[in-house]
Design a protein around this motif. Structure first.
Motif, PDB file in Angstrom:
ATOM      1  N   GLU A 411       0.833  -1.216   0.000  1.00 54.39           N
ATOM      2  CA  GLU A 411       0.000   0.000   0.000  1.00 54.39           C
ATOM      3  C   GLU A 411       0.861   1.257   0.000  1.00 54.39           C
ATOM      4  O   GLU A 411       0.556   2.239  -0.692  1.00 54.39           O
ATOM      5  N   THR A 412       1.940   1.222   0.767  1.00 54.66           N
ATOM      6  CA  THR A 412       2.838   2.374   0.803  1.00 54.66           C
ATOM      7  C   THR A 412       3.488   2.599  -0.552  1.00 54.66           C
ATOM      8  O   THR A 412       3.517   3.726  -1.069  1.00 54.66           O
ATOM      9  N   GLU A 413       4.016   1.540  -1.145  1.00 60.32           N
ATOM     10  CA  GLU A 413       4.698   1.676  -2.433  1.00 60.32           C
ATOM     11  C   GLU A 413       3.747   2.151  -3.517  1.00 60.32           C
ATOM     12  O   GLU A 413       4.115   2.988  -4.359  1.00 60.32           O
ATOM     13  N   ALA A 414       2.522   1.650  -3.502  1.00 57.51           N
ATOM     14  CA  ALA A 414       1.538   2.067  -4.507  1.00 57.51           C
ATOM     15  C   ALA A 414       1.207   3.546  -4.356  1.00 57.51           C
ATOM     16  O   ALA A 414       1.100   4.282  -5.345  1.00 57.51           O
ATOM     17  N   PHE A 415       1.053   3.995  -3.112  1.00 58.58           N
ATOM     18  CA  PHE A 415       0.712   5.400  -2.894  1.00 58.58           C
ATOM     19  C   PHE A 415       1.872   6.314  -3.281  1.00 58.58           C
ATOM     20  O   PHE A 415       1.673   7.352  -3.920  1.00 58.58           O
ATOM     21  N   LEU A 416       3.073   5.938  -2.900  1.00 58.05           N
ATOM     22  CA  LEU A 416       4.230   6.774  -3.211  1.00 58.05           C
ATOM     23  C   LEU A 416       4.485   6.838  -4.718  1.00 58.05           C
ATOM     24  O   LEU A 416       4.971   7.851  -5.233  1.00 58.05           O
ATOM     25  N   ALA A 417       4.135   5.774  -5.426  1.00 54.85           N
ATOM     26  CA  ALA A 417       4.348   5.743  -6.876  1.00 54.85           C
ATOM     27  C   ALA A 417       3.245   6.475  -7.640  1.00 54.85           C
ATOM     28  O   ALA A 417       3.441   6.869  -8.796  1.00 54.85           O
ATOM     29  N   ASP A 418       2.098   6.668  -6.996  1.00 59.67           N
ATOM     30  CA  ASP A 418       0.953   7.317  -7.646  1.00 59.67           C
ATOM     31  C   ASP A 418       1.266   8.794  -7.889  1.00 59.67           C
ATOM     32  O   ASP A 418       1.651   9.517  -6.971  1.00 59.67           O
ATOM     33  N   LYS A 419       1.072   9.249  -9.133  1.00 63.01           N
ATOM     34  CA  LYS A 419       1.358  10.639  -9.480  1.00 63.01           C
ATOM     35  C   LYS A 419       0.098  11.505  -9.558  1.00 63.01           C
ATOM     36  O   LYS A 419       0.189  12.704  -9.855  1.00 63.01           O
ATOM     37  N   ALA A 420      -1.057  10.931  -9.265  1.00 61.43           N
ATOM     38  CA  ALA A 420      -2.316  11.682  -9.364  1.00 61.43           C
ATOM     39  C   ALA A 420      -2.356  12.809  -8.343  1.00 61.43           C
ATOM     40  O   ALA A 420      -1.954  12.638  -7.184  1.00 61.43           O
ATOM     41  N   GLN A 799      20.390  -8.565   2.100  1.00 58.61           N
ATOM     42  CA  GLN A 799      20.194  -7.874   3.385  1.00 58.61           C
ATOM     43  C   GLN A 799      19.692  -6.451   3.189  1.00 58.61           C
ATOM     44  O   GLN A 799      18.842  -5.969   3.949  1.00 58.61           O
ATOM     45  N   ALA A 800      20.180  -5.755   2.186  1.00 55.05           N
ATOM     46  CA  ALA A 800      19.740  -4.380   1.927  1.00 55.05           C
ATOM     47  C   ALA A 800      18.251  -4.325   1.619  1.00 55.05           C
ATOM     48  O   ALA A 800      17.540  -3.422   2.064  1.00 55.05           O
ATOM     49  N   ASP A 801      17.753  -5.317   0.867  1.00 57.11           N
ATOM     50  CA  ASP A 801      16.325  -5.356   0.539  1.00 57.11           C
ATOM     51  C   ASP A 801      15.483  -5.674   1.774  1.00 57.11           C
ATOM     52  O   ASP A 801      14.378  -5.154   1.946  1.00 57.11           O
ATOM     53  N   VAL A 802      16.003  -6.543   2.638  1.00 53.19           N
ATOM     54  CA  VAL A 802      15.278  -6.872   3.874  1.00 53.19           C
ATOM     55  C   VAL A 802      15.157  -5.625   4.749  1.00 53.19           C
ATOM     56  O   VAL A 802      14.087  -5.331   5.299  1.00 53.19           O
ATOM     57  N   ILE A 803      16.257  -4.903   4.878  1.00 56.53           N
ATOM     58  CA  ILE A 803      16.240  -3.676   5.693  1.00 56.53           C
ATOM     59  C   ILE A 803      15.275  -2.661   5.081  1.00 56.53           C
ATOM     60  O   ILE A 803      14.506  -2.000   5.795  1.00 56.53           O
ATOM     61  N   GLN A 804      15.294  -2.529   3.756  1.00 54.39           N
ATOM     62  CA  GLN A 804      14.377  -1.604   3.096  1.00 54.39           C
ATOM     63  C   GLN A 804      12.929  -1.993   3.365  1.00 54.39           C
ATOM     64  O   GLN A 804      12.083  -1.140   3.623  1.00 54.39           O
ATOM     65  N   ASP A 805      12.639  -3.291   3.327  1.00 52.91           N
ATOM     66  CA  ASP A 805      11.273  -3.756   3.588  1.00 52.91           C
ATOM     67  C   ASP A 805      10.852  -3.432   5.021  1.00 52.91           C
ATOM     68  O   ASP A 805       9.707  -3.032   5.270  1.00 52.91           O
ATOM     69  N   LEU A 806      11.771  -3.613   5.969  1.00 54.02           N
ATOM     70  CA  LEU A 806      11.464  -3.283   7.366  1.00 54.02           C
ATOM     71  C   LEU A 806      11.176  -1.792   7.531  1.00 54.02           C
ATOM     72  O   LEU A 806      10.258  -1.395   8.268  1.00 54.02           O
ATOM     73  N   TYR A 807      11.968  -0.963   6.853  1.00 57.19           N
ATOM     74  CA  TYR A 807      11.751   0.485   6.928  1.00 57.19           C
ATOM     75  C   TYR A 807      10.393   0.877   6.337  1.00 57.19           C
ATOM     76  O   TYR A 807       9.661   1.692   6.903  1.00 57.19           O
ATOM     77  N   LEU A 808      10.066   0.293   5.194  1.00 55.39           N
ATOM     78  CA  LEU A 808       8.774   0.603   4.584  1.00 55.39           C
ATOM     79  C   LEU A 808       7.628   0.134   5.470  1.00 55.39           C
ATOM     80  O   LEU A 808       6.605   0.811   5.594  1.00 55.39           O
ATOM     81  N   ALA A 809       7.791  -1.011   6.119  1.00 54.33           N
ATOM     82  CA  ALA A 809       6.738  -1.540   6.994  1.00 54.33           C
ATOM     83  C   ALA A 809       6.541  -0.680   8.232  1.00 54.33           C
ATOM     84  O   ALA A 809       5.410  -0.463   8.676  1.00 54.33           O
ATOM     85  N   ALA A 810       7.641  -0.184   8.794  1.00 55.77           N
ATOM     86  CA  ALA A 810       7.568   0.559  10.058  1.00 55.77           C
ATOM     87  C   ALA A 810       7.386   2.059   9.869  1.00 55.77           C
ATOM     88  O   ALA A 810       6.627   2.702  10.591  1.00 55.77           O
ATOM     89  N   CYS A 812       7.151   3.671   6.557  1.00 54.62           N
ATOM     90  CA  CYS A 812       6.546   4.049   5.267  1.00 54.62           C
ATOM     91  C   CYS A 812       7.523   4.842   4.401  1.00 54.62           C
ATOM     92  O   CYS A 812       7.126   5.735   3.652  1.00 54.62           O
ATOM     93  N   ARG A 813       8.770   4.538   4.530  1.00 57.68           N
ATOM     94  CA  ARG A 813       9.803   5.167   3.705  1.00 57.68           C
ATOM     95  C   ARG A 813      10.987   4.220   3.614  1.00 57.68           C
ATOM     96  O   ARG A 813      11.141   3.296   4.421  1.00 57.68           O
ATOM     97  N   LYS A 814      11.814   4.480   2.619  1.00 61.79           N
ATOM     98  CA  LYS A 814      13.036   3.705   2.477  1.00 61.79           C
ATOM     99  C   LYS A 814      14.123   4.296   3.371  1.00 61.79           C
ATOM    100  O   LYS A 814      14.086   5.488   3.687  1.00 61.79           O
ATOM    101  N   PRO A 815      15.104   3.490   3.745  1.00 54.80           N
ATOM    102  CA  PRO A 815      16.198   4.041   4.558  1.00 54.80           C
ATOM    103  C   PRO A 815      17.074   4.962   3.702  1.00 54.80           C
ATOM    104  O   PRO A 815      17.246   4.747   2.499  1.00 54.80           O
TER     105      PRO A 815
END
Length: 854
Positions: A411-420, A799-810, A812-815
Motif C-alpha cells: 500500500e505504501t509503495e503504490a501510494f508513493l508511486a501514484d502521481k495523481a 540484506q539491503a532489501d530486507v532492511i528496506q522492507d522493514l523500513y517501509l513496513a515501520a 513508510c519510507r526507504k532508509p
C-alpha cells in the motif's frame, strides 16, 4: 520523515544499547538526534512527552511601564456612579483608543479627581462616597479628559453587612470554603463550611452557633478566631489567608462587630454579574488590563464587587490575574479569565498580540473552511504554520488515524508511486469505505460506553460491540445514534443499545454518563454541591436526573440478559432541600411533561434538537481530537467556560456543518482529513515551535496501546493470538479489554470503568520502556522463526532489501544511504548475521519514529 529524524543517529544508538557498547561517534549521533526532538525509545522512553513544550515563560514577566502614546479618545467605565449605601465603592476602568484601531488599558496611569471631596473622594484609584450630594469625577490621561457624574444618597443611614453578599463572598475569595480546606465534606480541624458557600444555612450555623460561638467575638471583633486564624495570629493549618488591609478582612470584622446578623428574608440577592471589558484584543506595548466586576441585585441596585470576586486565568503562561482583577500578559496568545462571585460567574476572553521579529505570513493554500479559520488566527498571532507533510508522512498518518493500523508495504509503495494530484483525497475515501474503518472507530465508542464482560456479560459484549460497529459501518446519523441509546428499552441481548442502561447502572450514573458523552459536561461535582468551576448547580444535576428516574432494570432467567423498562411514576428529590425536581434541560429550564410519559423521549428531543448548543459541538470536538491528537477544547469531554476552545470559530463552523449534513460523522472526518491543517508536517519552525494548541503543526503523539501492538505484529509479520477470538483479530478489533493482555494494559488500554475519555492513559512510563527494550512480546516476535525478516532472508532477499522492507513496513519510507550503511555495518560486525538483523529490527521498533504518530 528525513526532516523529522536522521535515523542514522537513532539506529546507531539503539543498536549500541542492544550490544551494551556505545562508541563516541554513536553517542554524538544520539545527542544530535535528541537535539532534533527524536530519540531512541530504549534510551529514554519515559521522557517521550514530545509535545510537552508549551508557550510558557520560564520566568515571571515583570510589569513593563504603560506607554500612553497618543490616543484619539478615551473611554471610562462605568459611565455614571451612584452610591446608595455608605459601604459601597467603585473602581473606574480607563481605556485608550488609538488611530490604528488598537486599544489599551490606561487605568493605572490616569489621574482621578472629584469636584467636591465633601461628597465623594478618590483613594488609590477607587471612588468612595463621603456624604449625600452630587459631584463629578474627572479622569485625565493622554491629553484627554472625561467626566463621570457621581451621586451619593442615604449616606447617614446605617448599613448592615450582608452575610450572603459580603461575608460568604469574602470567605470564598480567601479560599476558606474550598474543597481542600473547610469546604471539604468533613471540614478541617473540626470546622466545616459548605463548598463555595452553596449552603448558607449550614454556614451560619457553623460560624455563629457551633462550638458555643467560639469563632466570633462581637465585643472584640478583630480578636475573633475567625480572623485570627487566617491572619496566623493563632496556628492555622491553611497558612496565612488574609491580611488586615484586605477588603475581605474589613467586611468580616464589621459583620462580627454588628453582631453577626443573618440577612433578612427580603434582602437583595445578586441576580447576575457583569465584567468589563468583555473580550478584548491587545498589541504590545499594551499588556495589562484592570477588570471591573459589577453585581446586579434583585432590588435593582448595582454594586462594584471587584474586590469580592474571585479570578482564574485559563492559561497563566499567557497572562496572570491577581486578587484585585488586574491582568498582566506574559506571552502572546489567548486566555480566558473566569470571574466568580458566589454562584454567579462570567468570563472575558483576552488576546495579547506582539510583533515577532522576522515574521512574514507565507499565505498557505487553503483547502476548505478549516484552513481558513485556523490560518486566520495563526496569522493574527504571528505563528507560521509548518509546511505540508510529505507523502511518506501522510500515508502513515492517515492509515493510523482512519483505520488504526500501518499501511502495508504494498500500500505504501503504490501510494508513493501514484502521481495523481488527488491521490490523498482518494486514499481518504478508500480508507473510510474499508471494513477496517468501522472496527477501529467502534473501539473508540466501546471505550466510552464501557463495553466489557463484567459490565454487560460475555454475550452482551459481542452484541453491543457489533451494534456499535454496525452503526459506524452504516454511518448512522449521530442524532439517531444518541437517541437509540438514551431511549433504549427491552432485552439487552435483543436490543443491544439497551446496554447503555446496564453499564449506567443507576440514576446518578445515567445522569453523569449522558451529560459527559453528549453534553461534554463533567457534572459529577454538582451531585453534592454546586459545581465550583461552572454554572451547573445541584438543582441542575437532579433536574437532569429526573429524566432517568423511572428507568428500571429487571433480571431474567438468562443470567447474561437484563430487561430495561420505564415505570409510569417516580420522582427525583433534591437531597439537600427535599424539593421534588421537575425534569430540567440546560438553557430550556424545567419541563412540564405528561405524568406517565417516558421522560427520556423528551430528553432525546431536546438533546438532538439542532438548536442545542452542546450536542453537535461535543461530537465534532471528539472527532477532531481523535484525528489531530488534541481537541479544540481539551480534554475533549470537558466543556466549561474556564476551559475555552483554542479556535471557537472552528468549533462553531464544524458543528454547524455537522448539523447541516444530517449529523454525518463521515462528512466531518472527510472535511478535517482533507484540510491542509490536518496534513501539516510535524516538523516545527522558529515561529511555531512553542505552539501546543493552535494546530500550526501536526501534533506528535504516541500510538495507542492497541495501535502499537498491531504495528509490532505487522512490522514483524507475527500476529498476536487472543483466547476465544478468531485468528487474525487485531487489537483494535477487540470487543472488550478482558483479554488479559499485559502489553496492552502497560501501554494504557482503558479498563472501561468510566465514560471519561481521560481513562485512556497517554503518558509514557518505565514499564513501557522495559516492555519495548526487553519485554517478552517484542523479544518473542523478533526471534520468531516466521517473522518478516527471517522469511525474507530464507527467500534469498539481499540484506539491503530486507532492511528496506522493514523500513517501509515501520516508517513508510526507504532508509537513507547513511541509515542503510549503519544497519549493514552492524550486521557485518555481528558474529551471527541473523542475530545482527534481529538487532536492526529491534532498533527500528525502539525508535520514536515508529512509536509515535507524526
Amino acid at each position: 520523515m528525513h526532516g523529522i529524524i536522521k535515523a542514522v543517529g537513532t539506529i546507531a544508538a539503539a543498536l549500541a544499547l542492544w550490544s551494551g557498547v556505545v562508541t563516541v561517534a554513536q553517542a554524538e549521533s544520539a545527542a544530535a538526534t535528541k537535539a532534533m526532538g527524536m530519540k531512541p525509545a530504549g534510551a529514554d522512553m519515559a521522557g517521550m512527552g514530545m509535545d510537552s513544550v508549551s508557550m510558557r515563560a520560564t520566568e515571571t514577566t515583570a510589569i513593563a511601564p504603560i506607554v500612553v502614546g497618543k490616543p484619539v479618545r478615551i473611554e471610562v467605565r462605568p459611565e455614571t456612579i451612584r452610591f446608595a449605601t455608605p459601604m459601597q465603592y467603585m473602581n473606574v476602568v480607563v481605556s485608550g483608543f488609538y488611530a490604528d484601531g488598537k486599544v489599551q488599558d490606561l487605568t493605572r496611569v490616569a489621574q482621578l479627581t472629584t469636584g467636591d471631596a465633601r461628597v465623594a473622594r478618590v483613594q488609590e484609584g477607587i471612588v468612595l462616597p463621603v456624604a449625600d450630594g452630587k459631584t463629578q469625577l474627572t479622569v485625565t490621561v493622554g491629553g484627554f479628559t472625561a467626566a463621570v457624574p457621581v451621586e451619593c444618597v442615604d449616606q447617614t443611614k446605617p448599613e448592615q453587612v450582608s452575610f450572603m453578599n459580603s461575608v460568604q463572598a469574602a470567605l470564598t475569595k480567601q479560599g476558606c470554603n474550598q474543597g481542600a480546606c473547610h469546604g471539604s465534606p468533613s471540614g478541617k480541624g473540626g470546622f466545616r463550611l459548605s463548598l463555595r458557600a452553596y449552603d448558607p444555612v449550614l454556614d451560619i450555623e457553623t460560624l455563629v452557633r457551633e462550638s458555643y460561638s467560639r469563632r466570633i467575638d462581637p465585643i472584640d471583633p478583630a480578636g475573633s478566631l475567625l480572623l485570627r486564624k487566617p491572619l496566623m495570629e493563632v496556628a492555622h493549618g491553611g497558612g496565612r489567608r488574609i491580611k488586615k488591609d484586605d477588603y475581605s478582612f474589613g467586611m468580616l470584622r464589621d459583620w462580627i462587630a454588628q453582631g453577626a446578623q443573618v440577612d433578612k428574608e427580603d434582602a437583595a440577592k445578586c441576580v447576575k454579574i457583569e465584567v468589563y471589558p468583555k473580550n478584548r484584543e491587545y498589541l504590545r506595548p499594551a499588556h495589562v488590563q484592570q477588570l471591573l466586576v459589577l453585581g446586579h441585585y434583585s432590588d435593582g441596585s448595582l454594586r462594584d464587587i471587584t474586590k469580592l470576586a474571585d479570578y482564574l486565568s485559563s492559561d497563566e503562561a499567557i497572562a496572570t490575574v491577581d486578587s484585585d482583577g488586574f491582568v498582566v500578559s506574559r506571552e502572546r496568545g489567548e486566555t480566558t479569565v473566569l470571574v466568580r462571585y458566589l454562584d454567579k460567574m462570567e468570563t472575558t476572553a483576552l488576546t495579547f498580540l506582539a510583533d515577532v521579529p522576522g515574521f512574514q505570513w507565507p499565505t498557505p493554500k487553503e483547502s476548505n473552511y478549516v484552513d481558513k479559520i485556523v490560518f486566520e488566527k495563526l496569522h493574527r498571532l504571528q505563528i507560521t504554520p509548518s509546511d505540508i507533510c510529505g507523502d511518506e508522512e501522510f500515508v502513515r498518518r492517515v492509515h493510523l488515524d482512519v483505520i488504526g493500523r500501518l499501511p502495508t508495504v504494498a500500500e505504501t509503495e503504490a501510494f508513493l508511486a501514484d502521481k495523481a494530484s488527488e491521490k490523498r483525497t482518494l486514499l481518504i475515501d478508500r480508507l473510510m469505505a474499508s471494513d477496517e474503518f468501522p472496527s477501529f472507530w467502534a473501539m473508540k465508542w466501546a471505550d466510552l460506553l464501557r463495553v466489557r464482560k463484567t459490565k454487560v456479560s460475555e454475550p452482551g459484549v459481542h452484541k453491543f460491540h457489533h451494534w456499535i460497529e454496525q452503526a459506524v459501518r452504516d454511518n448512522m446519523p449521530y442524532d439517531e445514534f444518541a437517541r437509540r441509546l438514551v431511549t433504549a428499552s427491552g432485552s439487552t441481548l435483543a436490543n443491544p443499545a439497551a446496554n447503555f442502561y446496564r453499564t449506567s447502572a443507576d440514576v446518578n450514573d445515567c445522569t453523569e454518563t449522558a451529560s459527559q458523552l453528549f453534553l461534554g459536561v463533567r457534572i459529577q461535582c454538582a451531585k453534592c454541591h454546586n459545581h465550583p468551576f461552572e454554572r451547573w448547580t445541584q438543582d441542575n444535576y437532579y433536574g437532569i436526573a429526573a429524566f432517568f428516574q423511572r428507568v428500571q432494570r429487571k433480571k431474567t432467567g438468562d443470567a447474561d440478559d437484563l430487561v430495561v423498562w420505564t415505570a409510569r411514576t417516580g420522582e427525583t428529590t433534591q437531597p439537600r432541600t427535599g424539593k421534588t425536581m421537575k425534569p430540567w434541560a440546560p438553557l430550556k429550564g424545567e419541563l412540564d411533561l405528561p405524568g406517565e410519559e417516558d421522560r427520556r423521549l423528551a430528553f432525546a428531543d431536546w438533546l438532538t434538537n439542532p438548536d442545542n448548543p452542546f450536542f453537535a459541538k461535543v461530537e465534532v470536538n471528539r472527532i477532531w481530537g481523535h484525528l489531530t491528537g488534541r481537541g479544540i477544547i481539551e480534554p475533549v469531554d470537558d466543556f466549561r467556560e474556564s476551559n475555552p476552545a483554542a479556535h471557537p470559530a472552528l468549533l462553531e463552523a464544524l458543528a454547524k456543518d455537522f448539523v447541516a449534513h444530517g449529523y454525518d460523522r463521515k462528512h466531518v472526518m472527510r472535511t478535517i482529513l482533507n484540510s491542509r491543517v490536518y496534513q501539516l508536517s510535524s516538523r516545527r519552525n522558529d515561529f511555531n515551535k512553542d505552539d501546543v494548541k493552535y494546530f500550526s503543526h501536526s501534533r506528535t503523539r504516541m500510538l495507542s496501546a492497541e495501535q502499537l501492538l498491531d504495528a509490532i505484529c505487522q512490522v514483524t509479520g507475527v500476529p498476536e493470538k487472543y483466547a476465544g477470538l478468531p485468528a487474525g483479530t487485531r487489537a483494535v478489533e477487540l470487543p472488550s479489554p478482558d483479554v488479559d493482555n499485559y502489553f496492552l494494559k502497560v501501554f494504557g488500554q482503558p479498563a472501561r470503568e468510566t465514560a471519561c475519555a481521560c481513562e485512556r492513559a497517554g503518558e509514557s512510563n518505565l514499564s513501557q520502556a522495559l516492555q519495548m527494550i526487553n519485554g517478552p512480546l517484542v523479544h518473542g516476535k523478533i526471534k520468531d522463526a516466521n517473522n518478516r525478516a527471517r522469511l525474507l532472508t530464507v527467500a534469498g532477499k539481499p540484506q539491503a532489501d530486507v532492511i528496506q522492507d522493514l523500513y517501509l513496513a515501520a516508517f513508510c519510507r526507504k532508509p537513507s544511504p547513511p541509515e542503510l550503511k549503519a544497519a549493514l555495518d552492524h550486521i557485518a560486525k555481528s558474529s551471527d548475521a541473523q542475530r545482527g538483523l534481529e538487532d536492526v529490527c529491534w532498533a527500528i521498533l525502539n525508535t520514536n519514529e515508529f512509536l509515535f504518530q507524526h
